[in-house]
Design an enzyme around this catalytic site. Structure first.
Site, PDB file in Angstrom:
ATOM      1  N   LYS A 124       0.868  -1.194   0.000  1.00 27.64           N
ATOM      2  CA  LYS A 124       0.000   0.000   0.000  1.00 27.64           C
ATOM      3  C   LYS A 124       0.891   1.226   0.000  1.00 27.64           C
ATOM      4  CE  LYS A 124      -4.390   0.913   0.060  1.00 27.64           C
ATOM      5  NZ  LYS A 124      -5.536   0.090  -0.346  1.00 27.64           N
ATOM      6  N   ASP A 164      -6.876   4.262  -4.690  1.00 26.94           N
ATOM      7  CA  ASP A 164      -7.557   4.102  -3.400  1.00 26.94           C
ATOM      8  C   ASP A 164      -8.225   5.464  -3.174  1.00 26.94           C
ATOM      9  OD1 ASP A 164      -7.620   2.092  -0.924  1.00 26.94           O
ATOM     10  OD2 ASP A 164      -7.422   4.075  -0.077  1.00 26.94           O
ATOM     11  N   GLY A 236     -20.298   7.673   1.539  1.00 28.34           N
ATOM     12  CA  GLY A 236     -19.396   8.174   0.512  1.00 28.34           C
ATOM     13  C   GLY A 236     -20.137   8.351  -0.796  1.00 28.34           C
ATOM     14  N   PHE A 237     -19.434   8.875  -1.798  1.00 28.21           N
ATOM     15  CA  PHE A 237     -20.017   8.979  -3.150  1.00 28.21           C
ATOM     16  C   PHE A 237     -18.916   8.802  -4.192  1.00 28.21           C
ATOM     17  CE2 PHE A 237     -18.998  13.308  -1.755  1.00 28.21           C
ATOM     18  CZ  PHE A 237     -18.237  13.779  -2.816  1.00 28.21           C
ATOM     19  N   GLY A 238     -17.834   8.136  -3.792  1.00 34.08           N
ATOM     20  CA  GLY A 238     -16.689   7.955  -4.689  1.00 34.08           C
ATOM     21  C   GLY A 238     -16.830   6.733  -5.569  1.00 34.08           C
ATOM     22  N   VAL A 240     -16.127   3.612  -5.205  1.00 36.76           N
ATOM     23  CA  VAL A 240     -16.636   2.378  -4.623  1.00 36.76           C
ATOM     24  C   VAL A 240     -18.166   2.439  -4.483  1.00 36.76           C
ATOM     25  CG1 VAL A 240     -16.569   0.960  -2.543  1.00 36.76           C
ATOM     26  CG2 VAL A 240     -14.449   1.858  -3.487  1.00 36.76           C
ATOM     27  N   ALA A 241     -18.669   3.539  -3.930  1.00 37.82           N
ATOM     28  CA  ALA A 241     -20.119   3.710  -3.775  1.00 37.82           C
ATOM     29  C   ALA A 241     -20.796   3.733  -5.150  1.00 37.82           C
ATOM     30  CB  ALA A 241     -20.408   5.006  -3.018  1.00 37.82           C
ATOM     31  N   TRP A 242     -20.109   4.313  -6.113  1.00 45.62           N
ATOM     32  CA  TRP A 242     -20.651   4.392  -7.488  1.00 45.62           C
ATOM     33  C   TRP A 242     -20.888   2.987  -8.064  1.00 45.62           C
ATOM     34  CZ3 TRP A 242     -17.622   2.997 -11.922  1.00 45.62           C
ATOM     35  CH2 TRP A 242     -18.185   3.338 -13.150  1.00 45.62           C
TER      36      TRP A 242
HETATM   37  O1  2IT Z   1      -8.006  -1.441  -1.049  1.00 39.72           O
HETATM   38  C1  2IT Z   1      -7.857  -1.962  -2.175  1.00 39.72           C
HETATM   39  O2  2IT Z   1      -7.946  -3.181  -2.345  1.00 39.72           O
HETATM   40  C2  2IT Z   1      -7.567  -1.067  -3.292  1.00 39.72           C
HETATM   41  N1  2IT Z   1      -7.514   0.139  -3.087  1.00 39.72           N
HETATM   42  C3  2IT Z   1      -7.311  -1.621  -4.662  1.00 39.72           C
HETATM   43  C4  2IT Z   1      -5.937  -2.152  -4.779  1.00 39.72           C
HETATM   44  C5  2IT Z   1      -5.534  -2.583  -6.161  1.00 39.72           C
HETATM   45  O3  2IT Z   1      -4.323  -2.865  -6.323  1.00 39.72           O
HETATM   46  O4  2IT Z   1      -6.351  -2.641  -7.070  1.00 39.72           O
END
Ligand code: 2IT
Length: 447
Positions: A124, A164, A236-238, A240-242
């Site tokens: 990360k 992320d 959220g509205f990013g 992931v929520a989308w």
């Molecule tokens: O938390 C996650 O799994 C991500 N932000 C995606 C990580 C990725 O390498 O696609």
């Protein structure tokens, strides 16, 4: 292994790294019993080794803002564990980013990536750069300056970052452009989440949300229930929520809430295509305000400042924003309002006391590392496509994603089934994810 002894030692060694310590404790408590049935793990000190990252890069990122002023941020890459493959995990750009946050995310990533059954190690990274209020040019210059430092340490067979919080398709484009210029290599697999047409995979933008809803659908079916007509609250509205909003709506559920740092938007009639599309514009604006949805769609979205998505009555609650965003008091409010299922889509979206409250109330709770694994899984599929210089169709990617999520769900059930027949998804995900990594570490010797 005794969890309390290990945690006491870690607290002394890494004081104040609260998110990291929280993530480690959750995993160790889940695996303690199984681990202690494997003296070979104890002998190889798997736990003592796995809690420490292989290495952490910390670097200064200096760039020039729109006023010609010099700005300095900190950049990081945590290369956590490579037992299963090259390091893989997102980059987070957020003002609160620090070593503890990235260590927690990297640690979670090890087990999440393991659950996908793809050859992906855990990593990360990110920066305390705050994208809120920045211009497109400022974001580009920051991404380029970030890559000046990171490019030597990434590559398809070394470490492959992705997005992320605060890092989406636009940022990956700028990061990848800078990477290519510096590395002089067209190594498309060095970053994932690229746009379609220059190495990106169809369905990658939707994948975290789609995968989460595939998992939630299994949780719902497990109890003999169905998705149709369920009210689902998303925070959220990013990105992931989308994705979750698209798939939940497609399966006949009704998205009744979205939220932001400024408050919550209640959606009395659910969400429609126009509103879903507008989420992308809200993200691209860098304003970070969910109120924009209510201003754009008066009546369809009702804004309440300062409140969370969890005040909205729902059947399914899905945190999609940030770690620890759902507290014990929120859990109690959701339970009082009749919530039936909770699935973390953000990483560690629920505080430990909130998880305990859901479990005590016998409400099925899906943990982030299983529920949101579709994102990184599809990054893995993007790397496959890059390696074979080919693009798969959307149907092909989605079919693979769905199979992976079903498999993750099945493993969670296999390892999480309790004596009373209920399923502890937290335990299931942690044990299933851990076993694969531990066995690989054991086989690869003391390194
Ligand atoms: O938390 C996650 O799994 C991500 N932000 C995606 C990580 C990725 O390498 O696609």
């Amino acid at each position: 292994m005794k969890v309390n002894e290990i945690m006491t030692a870690l607290e002394a060694k890494h004081p104040g790294e609260n998110e990291y310590l929280q993530a480690v404790r959750e995993v160790l408590e889940s695996i303690e019993e199984v681990y202690n049935q494997h003296p070979e793990f104890e002998k190889a000190k798997i736990v003592e080794r796995i809690v420490e990252p292989d290495r952490i890069f910390t670097f200064r990122v200096t760039w020039v803002d729109r006023n010609g002023e010099v700005q300095t941020n900190l950049g990081y890459r945590v290369q956590y564990n490579a037992a299963l493959g090259a390091y893989k995990g997102g980059l987070r750009f957020h003002k609160a980013v620090n070593v503890s946050m990235l260590k927690f995310l990297g640690f979670e990533q090890i087990f999440k990536n393991s659950l996908t059954m793809l050859p992906l190690g855990g990593g990360k990274g990110g920066s305390d750069f705050d994208p809120v209020g920045k211009t497109d040019e400022e974001i580009m210059r920051f991404c380029q300056a970030f890559m000046y430092e990171l490019w030597r340490n990434i590559g398809p067979d070394q470490d492959s970052p992705a997005g992320d919080v605060g890092v989406g398709g636009r940022e990956i484009g700028y990061l990848y452009g800078a990477y290519k210029k510096l590395a002089r290599e067209h190594s498309t697999g060095a970053l994932t989440g690229k746009s379609y047409g220059w190495g990106g995979s169809l369905i990658r933008p939707e994948a975290t949300g789609f995968g989460a809803i595939y998992y939630v659908e299994r949780m719902v079916k497990q109890t003999g229930d169905k998705m149709e007509g369920k009210r689902i609250a998303l925070s959220g509205f990013g990105n992931v929520a989308w994705g979750a909003a698209i798939k939940a709506t497609e399966l006949g559920a009704k998205v009744v809430a979205l939220s932001g740092p400024d408050g919550v938007c209640e959606l009395p009639n659910g969400i429609d295509k126009e509103m879903i599309d507008y989420m992308l514009e809200m993200r691209a604006s860098n304003r970070n305000k969910v109120q924009d949805m209510a201003d754009k769609f008066p009546g369809k979205a009702v804004f309440t400042p300062g409140k969370k998505a969890w005040m909205v009555k729902c059947d399914i609650a899905c945190p999609c924003a940030f770690q620890n965003e759902l507290a014990e008091a929120d859990a109690k409010e959701l339970i009082a309002n009749g919530v039936k299922y909770v699935a973390e889509v953000s990483n560690m979206g629920c505080q430990p006391a909130a998880i305990a409250a859901f479990q005590a109330a016998k409400i099925p709770f899906g943990p982030g590392k299983a529920v949101n694994a579709g994102g990184v899984a599809t990054s893995g599929l993007e790397i496959c496509q890059n390696a074979e210089h080919r693009n798969w169709t959307a149907e092909e990617v989605d079919k693979n994603l769905h199979t992976i999520m079903n498999n993750i769900y099945d493993m969670c059930v296999q390892y999480g089934k309790q004596a009373d027949g209920t399923i502890n998804y937290v335990k299931g995900a942690n044990i299933a994810g851990f076993m694969r990594v531990a066995n690989a570490m054991l086989a690869q010797g003391i390194i």
